[in-house]
Enzyme design. Structure first.
Site, PDB file in Angstrom:
ATOM      1  N   ASN A  90      -6.211  -3.024   2.114  1.00  0.00           N
ATOM      2  CA  ASN A  90      -6.139  -4.465   2.327  1.00  0.00           C
ATOM      3  C   ASN A  90      -7.549  -5.025   2.439  1.00  0.00           C
ATOM      4  O   ASN A  90      -8.436  -4.374   2.988  1.00  0.00           O
ATOM      5  CB  ASN A  90      -5.384  -4.785   3.613  1.00  0.00           C
ATOM      6  CG  ASN A  90      -3.893  -4.598   3.479  1.00  0.00           C
ATOM      7  OD1 ASN A  90      -3.357  -4.528   2.390  1.00  0.00           O
ATOM      8  ND2 ASN A  90      -3.220  -4.514   4.615  1.00  0.00           N
ATOM      9  N   ARG A 127       0.820  -1.219   0.000  1.00  0.00           N
ATOM     10  CA  ARG A 127       0.000   0.000   0.000  1.00  0.00           C
ATOM     11  C   ARG A 127       0.849   1.262   0.000  1.00  0.00           C
ATOM     12  O   ARG A 127       0.525   2.239  -0.667  1.00  0.00           O
ATOM     13  CB  ARG A 127      -0.965   0.001   1.184  1.00  0.00           C
ATOM     14  CG  ARG A 127      -2.026  -1.104   1.076  1.00  0.00           C
ATOM     15  CD  ARG A 127      -2.887  -1.170   2.317  1.00  0.00           C
ATOM     16  NE  ARG A 127      -2.032  -1.472   3.452  1.00  0.00           N
ATOM     17  CZ  ARG A 127      -2.326  -1.136   4.716  1.00  0.00           C
ATOM     18  NH1 ARG A 127      -3.427  -0.489   5.003  1.00  0.00           N
ATOM     19  NH2 ARG A 127      -1.515  -1.459   5.688  1.00  0.00           N
TER      20      ARG A 127
END
Length: 88
Positions: free
Chosen positions: A36, A18
């Protein structure tokens, strides 16, 4: 300008995915978000040119521990009022 919903599978959680996505998107000038998912995948909405989006994906794949085994992609409607790229 296009917007895509992407879903990444493989070694994509707990490996800096990320954060790489955020920095790559900001550097490329793309907007959107990444998060996520409970099943171990990572989902992303990203908006920019096809070249910007490809550049972001390539930069993520260069991550030391990231291993994308499968990716789903579909084009979705643009969001004209979005600014920046966020980690959700």
């Amino acid at each position: 300008m296009i917007r895509k919903y992407l879903r990444f599978y493989g070694f994509v959680q707990g490996v800096g995915f990320r954060y790489r996505a955020k920095y790559a998107a900001e550097f490329a000038g793309a907007v959107g978000w990444v998060r996520n998912e409970d099943d171990g995948s990572v989902s992303m909405e990203i908006q920019g040119t096809e070249e910007q989006i490809d550049r972001v994906i390539l930069e993520i794949e260069r991550g030391r521990y990231v291993k994308i085994e499968n990716m789903e992609a579909r084009t979705i409607p643009l969001k004209s009022d979005e600014h920046g790229f966020r980690i959700r």
